[in-house]
Design a protein around this motif. Structure first.
Motif, PDB file in Angstrom:
ATOM      1  N   GLU A 110      37.128  -9.491   3.935  1.00  0.00           N
ATOM      2  CA  GLU A 110      37.291  -7.711   4.058  1.00  0.00           C
ATOM      3  C   GLU A 110      37.564  -6.937   5.350  1.00  0.00           C
ATOM      4  N   SER A 111      36.283  -8.399   6.756  1.00  0.00           N
ATOM      5  CA  SER A 111      35.890  -7.899   7.631  1.00  0.00           C
ATOM      6  C   SER A 111      36.802  -8.832   8.379  1.00  0.00           C
ATOM      7  N   GLU A 160      24.474 -18.823   4.826  1.00  0.00           N
ATOM      8  CA  GLU A 160      25.731 -18.428   4.799  1.00  0.00           C
ATOM      9  C   GLU A 160      25.170 -16.871   4.192  1.00  0.00           C
ATOM     10  N   LYS A 161      24.444 -16.576   4.192  1.00  0.00           N
ATOM     11  CA  LYS A 161      23.571 -15.208   2.891  1.00  0.00           C
ATOM     12  C   LYS A 161      24.132 -13.853   3.588  1.00  0.00           C
ATOM     13  N   ALA A 162      24.484 -14.025   4.757  1.00  0.00           N
ATOM     14  CA  ALA A 162      25.601 -12.511   5.806  1.00  0.00           C
ATOM     15  C   ALA A 162      26.600 -12.535   5.050  1.00  0.00           C
ATOM     16  N   HIS A 163      27.450 -13.541   4.200  1.00  0.00           N
ATOM     17  CA  HIS A 163      28.675 -13.454   3.982  1.00  0.00           C
ATOM     18  C   HIS A 163      28.829 -13.271   2.466  1.00  0.00           C
ATOM     19  N   SER A 181      31.746 -12.455  -2.284  1.00  0.00           N
ATOM     20  CA  SER A 181      31.562 -12.239  -3.620  1.00  0.00           C
ATOM     21  C   SER A 181      32.345 -11.408  -4.725  1.00  0.00           C
ATOM     22  N   ARG A 182      32.826 -10.414  -3.266  1.00  0.00           N
ATOM     23  CA  ARG A 182      34.718  -9.439  -3.636  1.00  0.00           C
ATOM     24  C   ARG A 182      35.600 -10.565  -3.844  1.00  0.00           C
ATOM     25  N   TRP A 183      35.524 -10.960  -2.421  1.00  0.00           N
ATOM     26  CA  TRP A 183      36.781 -12.096  -2.570  1.00  0.00           C
ATOM     27  C   TRP A 183      36.957 -13.060  -4.212  1.00  0.00           C
TER      28      TRP A 183
END
Length: 305
Positions: free
Chosen positions: A17-18, A37-40, A45-47
């Protein structure tokens, strides 16, 4: 073909999204998630809510903070053996296509459970290792393999420490224990009060939602009493609803409704940022719990059976 409708193994370039582009690797039909890649994870999850056709992703990471991040985004986790994995096990983050939830006004308490509840006591976070032992006794290792148990133990310790300091983590992990006079037999463990651990479960809280993970019951009827007692404790504590994961007939009998993934996640996002503490006085009689109305003060400290 995998759960994203693609060949078994490949890399997929996706845009979050970003606007950030990442490479999502697919192995044996499942997207691979990495602790590095925890920051993503929030955007990913929304993807996945839209594009994941099945229920499962996979990972080789059992880091406690990674699991906490997954729980916050609506995943559940199980594990399985994998001889080719670095630790010999594979983590399976699960985002159900259909999820079973219970709103507490719909909780059905069978008459038999109400009658039998007086024979049992309930506690929270009194014997985490005993609940693990009970699950292993009834189900075998199942998905509670050593690296999973280690990670869950770490999260549980963090949860207990926070509550001891009178704070509340947005993500917490709990053990629920049900006890009976040891003279009645059947428990996996005895405590100093002459009680046997006869039923219990593991679950996690995210804000005002409690999610059941797994459990056990070793005495006939104790599992039902544990479930309805926990439901009442959640209601008393002000939780919004109870997430019971995969739909099953006994859950419908409790009063659950099944929600498709998109609808479940809407409910999830509404409640996950509202802190709610799961607790009760140790060794509270379950019949006392079932008699409490939501507006009343939680049950007194200790009741005789």
């Amino acid at each position: 073909e995998n759960s994203l409708g693609m060949p078994k193994s490949q890399s997929l370039q996706i845009t979050l999204e970003s606007g950030t582009q990442i490479t999502l690797k697919i192995h044996h039909g499942r997207p691979i998630l990495h602790a590095s890649e925890k920051a993503h994870i929030p955007e990913l999850s929304r993807w996945l809510q839209v594009h994941l056709r099945g229920d499962f992703c996979m990972s080789y990471d059992f880091d406690a903070d990674f699991l906490t991040a997954l729980y916050f985004e609506g995943f559940m986790t199980i594990a399985r053996r994998d001889a080719g994995a670095p630790l010999g096990y594979q983590l399976l983050p699960k985002m159900h296509t259909v999820r079973s939830i219970l709103k507490f006004d719909d909780l059905h308490i069978p008459k038999k459970a109400k009658k039998n509840a007086k024979h049992y006591m309930i506690s929270i976070d009194k014997d985490f290792s005993g609940v693990i032992k009970g699950c292993h006794a009834q189900h075998g290792e199942s998905w509670l393999w050593p690296p999973m148990v280690k990670a869950l133990t770490t999260i549980h310790q963090q949860t207990v420490t926070a509550q001891t300091n009178n704070t509340c983590n947005l993500v917490g992990l709990h053990s629920i224990e049900v006890w009976q006079d040891r003279e009645d037999g059947g428990g996996v463990k005895e405590d100093d009060n002459g009680l046997s651990l006869v039923a219990g479960e593991l679950g996690f809280t995210v804000g005002a939602v409690y999610t059941s993970m797994t459990g056990f019951s070793l005495v006939d009827g104790s599992g039902t009493v544990q479930l309805v007692g926990l439901g009442k404790l959640l209601q008393i504590a002000g939780f919004a609803y109870w997430d019971l994961g995969m739909p099953m007939d006994y859950k419908l009998g409790l009063g659950c409704k099944n929600l498709p993934r998109a609808e479940f996640m809407k409910e999830w996002y509404k409640e996950r940022d509202r802190p709610c503490k799961l607790e009760c006085e140790p060794l509270t009689n379950l019949q006392t719990v079932l008699k409490v109305k939501p507006a009343e003060t939680p049950p007194p400290k200790k009741q005789k059976m």
